[in-house]
Motif scaffolding. Structure first.
Motif, short mmCIF file in Angstrom:
data_model
loop_
_atom_site.label_atom_id
_atom_site.label_comp_id
_atom_site.label_asym_id
_atom_site.label_seq_id
_atom_site.Cartn_x
_atom_site.Cartn_y
_atom_site.Cartn_z
N ASP A 308 32.61 49.77 115.57
CA ASP A 308 32.88 51.11 115.86
C ASP A 308 32.31 52.35 115.21
O ASP A 308 31.99 53.20 115.76
CB ASP A 308 34.32 51.38 115.50
CG ASP A 308 35.33 50.73 116.60
OD1 ASP A 308 34.84 50.31 117.73
OD2 ASP A 308 36.64 50.43 116.29
N TYR A 309 31.53 51.81 114.09
CA TYR A 309 30.89 52.73 113.13
C TYR A 309 29.58 52.38 112.92
O TYR A 309 28.68 53.32 112.13
CB TYR A 309 31.52 52.83 111.96
CG TYR A 309 33.08 53.24 112.05
CD1 TYR A 309 33.68 54.45 112.15
CD2 TYR A 309 33.87 52.18 111.91
CE1 TYR A 309 35.06 54.49 112.44
CE2 TYR A 309 35.33 52.42 111.88
CZ TYR A 309 35.75 53.69 112.08
OH TYR A 309 37.15 53.77 112.35
N ASP A 310 29.02 51.63 113.75
CA ASP A 310 27.59 50.90 113.67
C ASP A 310 27.19 50.73 111.96
O ASP A 310 26.24 51.03 111.65
CB ASP A 310 26.51 51.96 114.18
CG ASP A 310 24.98 51.35 114.37
OD1 ASP A 310 24.98 50.23 114.38
OD2 ASP A 310 24.17 52.29 114.43
N THR A 311 28.24 50.06 111.52
CA THR A 311 27.99 49.66 109.90
C THR A 311 28.26 48.32 109.84
O THR A 311 28.84 47.69 110.68
CB THR A 311 28.87 50.76 109.14
OG1 THR A 311 30.26 50.25 109.28
CG2 THR A 311 28.36 51.86 109.19
N LYS A 312 27.84 47.79 108.66
CA LYS A 312 28.06 46.41 108.19
C LYS A 312 28.89 46.46 106.92
O LYS A 312 28.39 47.15 106.02
CB LYS A 312 26.93 45.46 108.31
CG LYS A 312 25.98 45.20 109.46
CD LYS A 312 24.79 44.46 109.28
CE LYS A 312 24.19 44.37 110.52
NZ LYS A 312 24.84 43.67 111.95
N ARG A 313 29.60 45.21 106.89
CA ARG A 313 30.38 45.45 105.58
C ARG A 313 29.94 43.96 104.70
O ARG A 313 30.17 42.76 105.51
CB ARG A 313 31.90 45.28 105.67
CG ARG A 313 32.83 45.07 104.54
CD ARG A 313 34.36 45.09 104.78
NE ARG A 313 35.01 44.78 103.47
CZ ARG A 313 36.13 44.11 103.59
NH1 ARG A 313 36.89 44.05 104.80
NH2 ARG A 313 36.85 43.91 102.46
N HIS A 314 29.76 43.95 103.65
CA HIS A 314 29.00 42.67 102.77
C HIS A 314 30.03 42.78 101.68
O HIS A 314 30.63 43.46 100.92
CB HIS A 314 27.74 42.98 102.23
CG HIS A 314 26.78 43.01 103.35
ND1 HIS A 314 26.45 44.15 104.24
CD2 HIS A 314 25.81 41.90 103.99
CE1 HIS A 314 25.54 44.03 105.04
NE2 HIS A 314 25.05 42.47 104.96
N TRP A 315 30.58 41.36 101.60
CA TRP A 315 31.24 41.29 99.98
C TRP A 315 30.80 39.66 99.54
O TRP A 315 30.51 38.76 100.42
CB TRP A 315 32.61 41.46 100.08
CG TRP A 315 33.19 40.27 100.93
CD1 TRP A 315 34.03 39.56 100.41
CD2 TRP A 315 33.81 40.51 102.26
NE1 TRP A 315 34.81 38.78 101.38
CE2 TRP A 315 34.52 39.33 102.90
CE3 TRP A 315 33.05 41.20 103.33
CZ2 TRP A 315 34.75 39.27 103.91
CZ3 TRP A 315 33.55 41.14 104.72
CH2 TRP A 315 34.39 40.22 104.90
N VAL A 316 30.87 39.51 98.46
CA VAL A 316 30.63 38.12 97.60
C VAL A 316 31.95 37.65 97.10
O VAL A 316 32.89 38.30 96.64
CB VAL A 316 29.63 38.44 96.53
CG1 VAL A 316 29.46 37.11 95.53
CG2 VAL A 316 28.18 39.21 96.75
N GLU A 317 32.02 36.19 97.49
CA GLU A 317 33.31 35.53 97.13
C GLU A 317 33.00 34.79 95.71
O GLU A 317 31.56 34.09 95.62
CB GLU A 317 33.81 34.73 98.09
CG GLU A 317 35.11 34.10 97.86
CD GLU A 317 35.62 33.61 99.08
OE1 GLU A 317 37.04 33.06 98.84
OE2 GLU A 317 35.06 33.41 100.17
N TYR A 318 33.72 34.85 94.91
CA TYR A 318 33.55 34.08 93.47
C TYR A 318 34.49 32.88 93.23
O TYR A 318 35.57 32.71 93.91
CB TYR A 318 33.87 35.09 92.36
CG TYR A 318 32.85 36.18 92.24
CD1 TYR A 318 31.67 36.08 91.44
CD2 TYR A 318 32.79 37.31 93.28
CE1 TYR A 318 30.71 37.28 91.22
CE2 TYR A 318 31.97 38.34 93.16
CZ TYR A 318 30.84 38.27 92.17
OH TYR A 318 29.89 39.25 92.11
N VAL A 319 34.00 32.17 92.46
CA VAL A 319 34.73 30.88 91.77
C VAL A 319 35.25 31.10 90.49
O VAL A 319 34.32 31.61 89.43
CB VAL A 319 34.12 29.51 91.91
CG1 VAL A 319 34.84 28.52 91.25
CG2 VAL A 319 33.81 29.48 93.40
N SER A 320 36.38 30.85 90.16
CA SER A 320 36.99 31.23 88.66
C SER A 320 37.22 29.65 88.00
O SER A 320 37.49 28.85 88.75
CB SER A 320 38.09 31.91 88.48
OG SER A 320 37.87 33.25 89.08
N PRO A 321 36.84 29.48 86.65
CA PRO A 321 37.16 28.25 85.99
C PRO A 321 38.86 27.92 86.08
O PRO A 321 39.45 28.99 86.23
CB PRO A 321 36.48 28.45 84.72
CG PRO A 321 35.96 29.65 84.90
CD PRO A 321 36.42 30.47 85.70
#
Length: 420
Positions: A308-321
């Motif tokens: 709808d806004y001609d944008t992209k969303r990026h995010w990084v997923e993490y692992v915790s001990p």
């Protein structure tokens, strides 16, 4: 309906200022209402199947994450199947129509939540044989260990000539996308995988030629075993854990902890993900990987289109001990039946620099899926709405193991080299 065009609008001139503009707007409104009533394709004339088909098409058009990268002409798909939707008269016909439409996406990560007896089995969850086209021949390139094709006696390297007594080329047409006349290797492989998975209502009869002799096999399609995992000491230095297609079961976390705790003194650990075709959830995945890192680290990248806004969303997923950390050498086994979250764990361990991945290319299931439900028929369906990447930017579906193998037999041989 003609009366709509003959309404006495002249007296209205004296009731408003800016009469010309008011008349123009009123006239447009009248013509719009008339058009909506008169057109043969208006919403009031549509059947519930037509309404749901357009909803189905629109949901994929707006949210499917791979239309561009797969070069899918989704408008052409609407043109082809909307004409068929007009002729649908019952739920069974509509389910068949939706199944055919999903073939246009040519990937096993898009499916319905309902099926018919005549429906094709889902891939890769219900497939047990990998057949590939090699020049003008169809050859068995891999087999799912302990499942129907393997147990029936089929062997890697056999040439397949018929499926259910019919030539393979002719049957592939049912699964190849219709929006294009050019069919890529990925499209053909999807069609082959679907064909050899078979339908729910028929036995599979596979005819092969081996050493010049014609043979026929009838493999039974098996579901997965009930145990969540299997583990053992291979020798005094190496432990082995095999996940049995249970990455979507939260109870696996406790079972995995128990298994790893019993093997934690081993110098080497083999984690076998070759039997995870149905994927799972990231909670289970992060719980498993969390036993192998001593600090918070990234393991995969998500990308989502905000159309709808001609944008992209990026995010990084993490692992915790979590809990006691295993510090030895880790080897991940993958294959054609490592799917979705299994693929995510494999690229995660690689990104964490915590394991050597051994095996064939994986199932190549696209992205992370979301669930939808049609308004009229209440039929559920799911497809990938997010793209997933290795931390190095490689799409998950393009990841290649560090130690690349041709089939499961070679993968197991390589794992023995690690163990001994």
């Amino acid at each position: 309906m003609v009366l709509l065009f003959l309404l006495p609008i002249e007296p209205l001139k004296y009731q408003f200022k800016n009469t010309t503009m008011k008349l123009s707007l009123l006239t447009k409104a009248i013509f719009t209402i008339a058009f909506l009533f008169l057109t043969e394709n208006n919403i009031f004339a549509q059947t519930k199947y037509q309404k749901d088909f357009y909803e189905f098409w629109s949901d994929i058009n707006k949210h499917y994450a791979y239309l561009e990268s797969q070069n899918i002409d989704w408008n052409k798909v609407k043109e082809i199947y909307s004409a068929q939707a007009e002729k649908v008269r019952n739920d069974n016909e509509f389910i068949q129509l939706l199944e055919n439409t999903l073939n246009e996406l040519y990937n096993g990560h898009s499916s319905l939540s309902i099926n018919l007896n005549t429906s094709n089995r889902l891939i890769p969850s219900w497939s047990d044989i990998r057949v590939e086209k090699d020049q003008n021949k169809y050859l068995i390139k891999d087999l799912r260990k302990g499942f129907g094709a393997d147990l029936a006696g089929l062997k890697i390297g056999m040439q397949v000539t018929l499926f259910n007594g019919v030539s393979i080329d002719e049957q592939l047409k049912s699964f190849l996308p219709r929006f294009t006349d050019y069919h890529s290797p990925k499209m053909y492989q999807y069609a082959l995988d679907m064909l050899f998975a078979g339908t729910h209502d028929k036995k599979r009869v596979i005819t092969v030629v081996e050493n010049g002799e014609r043979k026929t096999f009838e493999p039974v399609s098996y579901a997965n075993r009930n145990e969540l995992l299997y583990y053992k000491d291979i020798n005094e230095n190496t432990g082995y854990v095999k996940i049995n297609n249970s990455l979507g079961n939260d109870n696996l976390i406790g079972e995995f902890d128990k298994a790893l705790d019993s093997l934690i003194s081993n110098k080497n650990l083999i984690l076998d993900l070759t039997e995870t075709p149905s994927g799972g959830n990231s909670t289970v995945a992060r719980a498993i990987m969390g036993r192998f890192v001593n600090k918070v680290l990234p393991y995969q990248i998500h990308e989502f289109d905000e159309k709808d806004y001609d944008t992209k969303r990026h995010w990084v997923e993490y692992v915790s001990p979590r809990k006691k950390i295993y510090k030895g050498n880790v080897y991940i086994l993958v294959g054609h039946w490592t799917g979705s979250m299994g693929e995510g764990i494999a690229i995660g361990f690689d990104a964490l620099d915590r394991a050597t991945v051994i095996g064939t290319p994986m199932a190549g299931l696209l992205g992370a899926i979301s669930n939808f439900r049609l308004t009229e028929t209440k039929i559920g369906f799911q497809f990938p709405t997010e793209r997933l990447y290795h931390i190095n930017g490689i799409p998950r579906e393009d990841f290649i193991p560090k130690i690349l193998c041709k089939n499961i037999e070679e993968t197991l041989e390589k794992s023995k080299e690690v163990a001994f």
